[in-house]
Scaffold this active site. Structure first.
Site, PDB file in Angstrom:
ATOM      1  N   THR A  72       0.908  -1.121   0.000  1.00 10.23           N
ATOM      2  CA  THR A  72       0.000   0.000   0.000  1.00 10.23           C
ATOM      3  C   THR A  72       0.955   1.178   0.000  1.00 10.23           C
ATOM      4  OG1 THR A  72      -1.602  -1.339   1.198  1.00 10.23           O
ATOM      5  CG2 THR A  72      -1.719   1.027   1.622  1.00 10.23           C
ATOM      6  N   THR A  92      -4.213   1.957  -1.973  1.00  9.99           N
ATOM      7  CA  THR A  92      -3.643   0.633  -2.171  1.00  9.99           C
ATOM      8  C   THR A  92      -4.231  -0.093  -3.365  1.00  9.99           C
ATOM      9  OG1 THR A  92      -3.250  -1.480  -1.037  1.00  9.99           O
ATOM     10  CG2 THR A  92      -5.387  -0.474  -0.659  1.00  9.99           C
ATOM     11  N   SER A 125     -10.246  -3.124   6.101  1.00  7.49           N
ATOM     12  CA  SER A 125      -8.895  -2.636   5.825  1.00  7.49           C
ATOM     13  C   SER A 125      -8.144  -2.408   7.132  1.00  7.49           C
ATOM     14  CB  SER A 125      -8.996  -1.305   5.063  1.00  7.49           C
ATOM     15  OG  SER A 125      -7.733  -0.710   4.943  1.00  7.49           O
TER      16      SER A 125
HETATM   17  N1  GLY Z   1      -4.986  -3.789   1.473  1.00  5.73           N
HETATM   18  C1  GLY Z   1      -4.451  -3.475   2.737  1.00  5.73           C
HETATM   19  C2  GLY Z   1      -5.449  -2.886   3.660  1.00  5.73           C
HETATM   20  O1  GLY Z   1      -6.425  -2.311   3.228  1.00  5.73           O
HETATM   21  O2  GLY Z   1      -5.289  -2.995   4.849  1.00  5.73           O
END
Ligand code: GLY
Length: 602
Positions: free
Chosen positions: A406, A424, A477
């Site tokens: 990310t 991300t 997330s």
């Molecule tokens: N894709 C990583 C998050 O959203 O935590």
């Protein structure tokens, strides 16, 4: 066993009163034992502070009075500073940086993914309440709770969620932007069309994905990103992306409609048909970015603003900080075994609550008590001198790893307006599916949902209902864009990539700055730790970035003797942060030296 709990017990329920009495006695004794040590620590810099102060790399730290940008990608930082100098505010600069990083940091900067933008308005704003733009991807309408098999490769178009970045940036710009939308997208168009210089970090990142044998079938990715001479990318090479330039031009001219409808949407849907993805034209047109209220918590008089659901970051950090607030951390050095132990135990408990309760709050009820001081006190009461086995907190289960790739950037303008943005593609380069003719990567964010409802096992799967797939739902997330204020003045802007480690990277930096009063460069450089409940393992970042390796060796031994299963890692996160000193009016940006980031101010 002695208890480390040291907060007031006033509001605890009747059944806890007896244990409170015991605790008050313990508190008194422990304060008597440790109070003087705390005072001494507060008056002189700790050994750790002295050591790390000399390790700060000046090229990674920048001072400024009027504005600051800190991010992983140097050309994108330059774009942000130019926008600020041209009279743009922090949101304008953030929108421009986000589009620029979609060109210059393709492993995570994106238009085919999603993220979160936390904004704290500046001194001149009538309404100074921080606000939050949620542009997380959603599950397509055709998604079903059991659409994935356990262990299925996530590098496929089936894992693509409906992207939110372009609508999210447009929403933030509509609310706060001062400069015109085309002015903010134009620099990214130029970077894609005319090219830019690849640095070592980008060369390494591109070579990594292009040489990975799992990329062998990603023909469009190779067509767009292979070096034109058929060799590896090197520092100083020029990367041109004409198809991405054309996509960005449509966004520049038409706004978000230039992505979610028309030519780009046609290319997107054609790619879905070709590669077996589920997203339709209706999914794209129906996507909505949302403005939400940030999670607000306090820590020793500081106001902490964090990411609300569908992120778990703000709640998990508030919970951990509420526990730590009562645990007299500073009675010992920042990297003393006791300090790391207490932090790890707070992390363990916060992650347990995360797994039990958190998901998209538009679909599931998230308990409000999770961020209350009383609940944190109850959890903290179970901390002891030794590590608590994670299994004793709840039934046996583990959680799937979130993506590690990310990217986070921070911006502050002359008016004190601050933006903390994390976005991300989930994994590095997402699904590795590049939209044919569109020139951009698509995320594989569907992997952040629980993969199989009801199925929880020791191999790393969890099936609790809060984060099970549903059409239109946002996947949970860990992204934790964070802003700290005190008495209305900005203090800190931070955040990080790193899957679930994001939450604890942010926690470490907040503790470094607020509790140990570390200079921001040192606070960002300092080694980090991570505990996520399951696997029952304490990760300690060693040697590479801070000058504290020799000390951590004995610390790790001490942690092991307390019952922690310690593993070491070479790097955790990439937290480009900004500190504001209200007394002097100075901004200091700190790019994280774990990658080739840059901070620039003026
Ligand atoms: N894709 C990583 C998050 O959203 O935590």
């Amino acid at each position: 066993m002695p208890n480390l709990f040291t907060t007031t017990c006033k509001e605890r329920s009747t059944q806890h009163r007896i244990s409170c009495l015991v605790l008050i006695v313990t508190v008194t004794i422990s304060w008597w034992c440790y109070g003087p040590a705390r005072t001494a620590v507060a008056q002189t810099p700790t050994t750790f502070q002295r050591r790390t102060a000399s390790t700060v790399q000046s090229q990674r730290v920048a001072d400024g009075k009027h504005g600051m940008v800190a991010a992983v990608s140097p050309p994108a930082v330059d774009v942000g500073v130019e926008i600020l100098k041209a009279g743009g505010n922090a949101v304008d600069a953030a929108v421009a940086v986000a589009f620029a990083e979609a060109v210059t940091w393709p492993e995570a900067g994106n238009i085919g993914g999603g993220g979160f933008m936390l904004v704290a308005p500046g001194r001149s704003a009538e309404d100074k309440s921080p606000t939050f733009f949620d542009y997380r991807e959603t599950a397509p309408a055709a998604a079903t709770p059991d659409m994935f098999a356990l262990g299925e490769s996530r590098l496929t178009a089936r894992f693509v969620g409906t992207p939110g970045t372009v609508r999210g940036l447009e929403l933030a710009h509509k609310k706060f932007g001062k400069l015109s939308w085309p002015d903010l997208v134009k620099p990214a168009v130029a970077l894609a069309r005319d090219g830019f210089e690849v640095n070592t970090a980008l060369a390494r990142s591109l070579n990594g994905v292009l040489r990975d044998r799992r990329s062998v079938n990603n023909a469009e990715m190779h067509r767009v990103f292979d070096h034109p001479e058929g060799r590896l990318w090197r520092n100083g090479d020029r990367l041109l992306q004409p198809e991405l330039a054309a996509t960005l031009e449509r966004i520049m001219e038409q706004g978000a409609a230039g992505f979610y409808t028309g030519r780009t949407a046609e290319l997107f849907v054609a790619e879905m048909r070709r590669s077996g993805g589920l997203i339709t034209a209706a999914d794209l047109t129906n996507y909505e970015a949302k403005e939400r209220t940030p999670i607000h918590s306090t820590y020793r008089g500081y106001d902490i603003y964090g990411a609300p659901p569908p992120s778990s970051g703000g709640i998990a950090n508030a919970l951990a900080l509420n526990m730590l607030e009562g645990l007299n951390l500073k009675r010992e050095d920042r990297f003393a075994p006791r300090t790391l132990h207490v932090m790890a135990e707070a992390m363990r408990r916060a992650f347990h609550q995360r797994a039990m309760h958190l998901g998209d709050a538009d679909f599931v009820e998230v308990p409000e008590y999770l961020t209350s001081k009383e609940f944190a006190s109850e959890l903290a009461a179970s901390l002891h001198e030794r590590a608590t086995p994670s299994r004793s907190l709840a039934e046996e289960m583990e959680i799937l790893d979130g993506g590690e790739n990310t990217t986070h950037f921070s911006v502050v303008d002359d008016d004190g307006m601050a933006v903390s943005n994390t976005y991300t593609l989930e994994h590095s380069f997402g699904s590795r599916v590049v939209v044919n003719g569109g020139g951009f990567f698509l995320n594989n964010e569907m992997g952040d949902f629980n993969q199989k409802p009801g199925h929880t096992d020791e191999r790393g799967n969890i099936g609790t209902p809060a984060n099970v797939i549903a059409p239109g739902k946002r996947m949970l997330s860990s992204m934790s864009p964070t802003i700290v204020k005190r008495d209305g003045e900005l203090v800190l802007v931070t955040g990080s990539p790193g899957g679930r480690t994001i939450i604890n990277t942010v926690l470490c930096i907040v503790v470094n700055v607020l509790e140990y009063e570390m200079e921001i460069g040192a606070a960002v450089d300092a080694p980090r730790i991570h505990h996520q409940w399951f696997p029952d393992q304490l990760r300690v970042e060693t040697h590479r970035f801070g000058n504290v390796g020799e000390d951590l060796t004995s610390t790790i031994e001490a942690l092991r003797s307390m019952g922690h299963r310690v593993t070491t890692v070479r790097g955790q996160g990439d937290a480009h942060s900004i500190f504001y000193d209200a007394a002097t009016g100075q901004l200091r940006g700190a790019a994280d030296k774990r990658l080739d980031g840059k901070a620039a101010g003026y």
